[in-house]
Design an enzyme around this catalytic site. Sequence first.
Site, short mmCIF file in Angstrom:
data_model
loop_
_atom_site.label_atom_id
_atom_site.label_comp_id
_atom_site.label_asym_id
_atom_site.label_seq_id
_atom_site.Cartn_x
_atom_site.Cartn_y
_atom_site.Cartn_z
N SER A 176 11.30 -9.31 -13.79
CA SER A 176 10.96 -10.02 -12.55
C SER A 176 12.25 -10.49 -11.90
CB SER A 176 10.08 -11.23 -12.89
OG SER A 176 9.97 -12.12 -11.80
N TYR A 179 8.19 -18.97 -17.47
CA TYR A 179 8.13 -17.57 -17.05
C TYR A 179 9.53 -16.99 -16.91
CZ TYR A 179 6.79 -13.49 -14.25
OH TYR A 179 6.61 -12.20 -13.78
#
Length: 241
Positions: free
Chosen positions: A139, A152
């Site tokens: 990501s 995350y």
Amino acid sequence: MSTLAGKVVIVTGAARGQGATEARLLVAAGARVVLTDVRENEGRAVAAELGDAAVFVRHDVTSAEDWARVTATATETYGRLDALVNNAALWRTAPVQDETADNFELLLRVNLLGPFLGIRAVLPALREASGGSIVNVSSTAGLVGIRGHAAYGSSKFGLRGLTRSSALDLAPYGIRVNSVHPGAIDTPMTAAVADKDWSHVPLGRMGRAEEVGELIAFLVSDASSYVTGTEFTVDGGLTTG
């Protein structure tokens, strides 16, 4: 791009969204795909849509036993294994002061331990195939700090490191390992933020799952045969500056 005809690929988190799109694009390019997910009904529906070129396996990526079953399904059904796309992930946000140890650990287990177990599980089959490709879907939160992404972001930064180290370890076997770093992609996982203003993104919009999937298809293909240990950003220019 080289054809994917004859290649067998495992795609995790493929019951919907980005993973399902990746599976469809890989099959369209000639691959046969083992789709995995914990969402059994949706996963079986995607596999049925793709016909004989796809099979679904219910799969908890944090389970080594499940990984063994997935790789066995690939080799028993299609006779070989050429690539793994570690796509499955959880996305939850909270400021670090509000984050819980349980949630932090859960994201690390799904987003980082899962890909590690997957790499270990597919290694024998990829070595038997004289090489292959592993694509880890990280990501932009694995490239830059983002508010509210302590858990995350930690998992995705870790996946970036796992990719680089694994690329060096597995290069002698002809196995390539690369990471893909999407920004905001319009999928069911990001539905809660789909209507926000994206004018801060240089291209002015969210990305489409197909725009990630086409890159992954390239990395699975022999057209990327001299590419390993590399990070590919798909974020509309968001992290350029």
